[in-house]
Scaffold this motif. Structure first.
Motif, PDB file in Angstrom:
ATOM      1  N   HIS A   1       0.831  -1.207   0.000  1.00 26.64           N
ATOM      2  CA  HIS A   1       0.000   0.000   0.000  1.00 26.64           C
ATOM      3  C   HIS A   1       0.869   1.262   0.000  1.00 26.64           C
ATOM      4  O   HIS A   1       0.594   2.213  -0.736  1.00 26.64           O
ATOM      5  N   ILE A   2       1.917   1.254   0.789  1.00 28.46           N
ATOM      6  CA  ILE A   2       2.820   2.410   0.835  1.00 28.46           C
ATOM      7  C   ILE A   2       3.502   2.606  -0.515  1.00 28.46           C
ATOM      8  O   ILE A   2       3.626   3.736  -1.000  1.00 28.46           O
ATOM      9  N   LYS A   3       3.927   1.513  -1.150  1.00 27.61           N
ATOM     10  CA  LYS A   3       4.555   1.622  -2.472  1.00 27.61           C
ATOM     11  C   LYS A   3       3.588   2.235  -3.486  1.00 27.61           C
ATOM     12  O   LYS A   3       3.980   3.075  -4.302  1.00 27.61           O
ATOM     13  N   LYS A   4       2.329   1.806  -3.430  1.00 32.86           N
ATOM     14  CA  LYS A   4       1.334   2.359  -4.355  1.00 32.86           C
ATOM     15  C   LYS A   4       1.144   3.852  -4.116  1.00 32.86           C
ATOM     16  O   LYS A   4       1.054   4.635  -5.065  1.00 32.86           O
ATOM     17  N   LEU A   5       1.084   4.251  -2.848  1.00 33.47           N
ATOM     18  CA  LEU A   5       0.914   5.674  -2.549  1.00 33.47           C
ATOM     19  C   LEU A   5       2.119   6.489  -2.999  1.00 33.47           C
ATOM     20  O   LEU A   5       1.966   7.595  -3.533  1.00 33.47           O
ATOM     21  N   VAL A   6       3.316   5.952  -2.808  1.00 31.49           N
ATOM     22  CA  VAL A   6       4.528   6.663  -3.228  1.00 31.49           C
ATOM     23  C   VAL A   6       4.523   6.847  -4.739  1.00 31.49           C
ATOM     24  O   VAL A   6       4.835   7.929  -5.239  1.00 31.49           O
ATOM     25  N   ARG A   7       4.150   5.788  -5.466  1.00 35.87           N
ATOM     26  CA  ARG A   7       4.065   5.908  -6.935  1.00 35.87           C
ATOM     27  C   ARG A   7       3.001   6.925  -7.330  1.00 35.87           C
ATOM     28  O   ARG A   7       3.215   7.761  -8.216  1.00 35.87           O
ATOM     29  N   LYS A   8       1.845   6.845  -6.680  1.00 37.23           N
ATOM     30  CA  LYS A   8       0.742   7.746  -7.018  1.00 37.23           C
ATOM     31  C   LYS A   8       1.143   9.193  -6.791  1.00 37.23           C
ATOM     32  O   LYS A   8       0.968  10.044  -7.666  1.00 37.23           O
ATOM     33  N   TYR A   9       1.673   9.487  -5.616  1.00 41.07           N
ATOM     34  CA  TYR A   9       2.023  10.870  -5.306  1.00 41.07           C
ATOM     35  C   TYR A   9       3.290  11.313  -6.028  1.00 41.07           C
ATOM     36  O   TYR A   9       3.455  12.491  -6.316  1.00 41.07           O
ATOM     37  N   GLY A  10       4.170  10.378  -6.341  1.00 39.65           N
ATOM     38  CA  GLY A  10       5.379  10.719  -7.084  1.00 39.65           C
ATOM     39  C   GLY A  10       5.089  11.112  -8.521  1.00 39.65           C
ATOM     40  O   GLY A  10       5.830  11.872  -9.132  1.00 39.65           O
ATOM     41  N   ASN A  11       4.002  10.592  -9.061  1.00 44.75           N
ATOM     42  CA  ASN A  11       3.637  10.900 -10.446  1.00 44.75           C
ATOM     43  C   ASN A  11       2.806  12.170 -10.571  1.00 44.75           C
ATOM     44  O   ASN A  11       2.518  12.600 -11.684  1.00 44.75           O
ATOM     45  N   MET A  12       2.431  12.742  -9.453  1.00 40.59           N
ATOM     46  CA  MET A  12       1.628  13.968  -9.510  1.00 40.59           C
ATOM     47  C   MET A  12       2.516  15.143  -9.925  1.00 40.59           C
ATOM     48  O   MET A  12       3.689  15.202  -9.568  1.00 40.59           O
ATOM     49  N   LYS A  13       1.947  16.023 -10.675  1.00 39.52           N
ATOM     50  CA  LYS A  13       2.661  17.209 -11.151  1.00 39.52           C
ATOM     51  C   LYS A  13       1.941  18.459 -10.662  1.00 39.52           C
ATOM     52  O   LYS A  13       0.725  18.474 -10.513  1.00 39.52           O
ATOM     53  N   ILE A  14       2.717  19.492 -10.432  1.00 42.67           N
ATOM     54  CA  ILE A  14       2.148  20.787 -10.073  1.00 42.67           C
ATOM     55  C   ILE A  14       2.006  21.584 -11.361  1.00 42.67           C
ATOM     56  O   ILE A  14       2.969  21.773 -12.094  1.00 42.67           O
ATOM     57  N   VAL A  15       0.815  22.019 -11.631  1.00 44.27           N
ATOM     58  CA  VAL A  15       0.559  22.793 -12.839  1.00 44.27           C
ATOM     59  C   VAL A  15       0.643  24.273 -12.483  1.00 44.27           C
ATOM     60  O   VAL A  15      -0.080  24.762 -11.617  1.00 44.27           O
ATOM     61  N   ILE A  16       1.565  24.959 -13.150  1.00 43.91           N
ATOM     62  CA  ILE A  16       1.743  26.391 -12.915  1.00 43.91           C
ATOM     63  C   ILE A  16       1.067  27.136 -14.058  1.00 43.91           C
ATOM     64  O   ILE A  16       1.401  26.932 -15.229  1.00 43.91           O
ATOM     65  N   PRO A  17       0.129  27.989 -13.712  1.00 41.93           N
ATOM     66  CA  PRO A  17      -0.558  28.740 -14.770  1.00 41.93           C
ATOM     67  C   PRO A  17       0.419  29.675 -15.482  1.00 41.93           C
ATOM     68  O   PRO A  17       1.397  30.149 -14.885  1.00 41.93           O
ATOM     69  N   PRO A  18       0.173  29.945 -16.743  1.00 45.91           N
ATOM     70  CA  PRO A  18       1.074  30.810 -17.510  1.00 45.91           C
ATOM     71  C   PRO A  18       1.280  32.178 -16.863  1.00 45.91           C
ATOM     72  O   PRO A  18       2.368  32.752 -16.957  1.00 45.91           O
ATOM     73  N   SER A  19       0.288  32.674 -16.163  1.00 49.35           N
ATOM     74  CA  SER A  19       0.419  34.000 -15.558  1.00 49.35           C
ATOM     75  C   SER A  19       1.423  34.002 -14.406  1.00 49.35           C
ATOM     76  O   SER A  19       1.904  35.066 -14.013  1.00 49.35           O
ATOM     77  N   LEU A  20       1.764  32.839 -13.862  1.00 49.63           N
ATOM     78  CA  LEU A  20       2.698  32.775 -12.729  1.00 49.63           C
ATOM     79  C   LEU A  20       4.042  32.166 -13.093  1.00 49.63           C
ATOM     80  O   LEU A  20       4.902  31.990 -12.224  1.00 49.63           O
ATOM     81  N   GLU A  21       4.257  31.828 -14.351  1.00 49.24           N
ATOM     82  CA  GLU A  21       5.507  31.188 -14.749  1.00 49.24           C
ATOM     83  C   GLU A  21       6.719  32.079 -14.504  1.00 49.24           C
ATOM     84  O   GLU A  21       7.776  31.604 -14.109  1.00 49.24           O
TER      85      GLU A  21
END
Length: 84
Positions: free
Chosen positions: A41-61
């Motif tokens: 379960h911990i491995k699955k959570l690490v993979r899940k959260y590791g694959n998440m990306k933060i999307v930065i809007p163009p106005s804040l780049e």
């Protein structure tokens, strides 16, 4: 008669030890399965959260670029490698 009492006590003690050993072995097996499930379960959570990306809007780049480069050396003589 004394022999029969001693034999009954010995048999009872052996049965108690055997039952206890069986219960401990069963408990250890169940705990090992739970530990394996938890680790998976911990491995699955690490993979899940590791694959998440933060999307930065163009106005804040621009702000992101400025902030992300604050601690980095830009070869202007401040810090950096002192080897020649």
């Amino acid at each position: 008669m004394k022999y029969e009492c001693e034999k009954a006590v010995t048999d009872s003690a052996i049965k108690a030890r055997t039952d206890y050993a069986d219960a401990v072995a069963s408990w250890n097996g169940e705990m090992e399965q739970l530990r394996a499930k938890r680790a998976e379960h911990i491995k699955k959570l690490v993979r899940k959260y590791g694959n998440m990306k933060i999307v930065i809007p163009p106005s804040l780049e621009g702000i992101y670029d400025e902030v992300s480069h604050l601690g980095k050396d830009d070869n202007n003589g401040k810090g950096g490698d002192s080897r020649v």
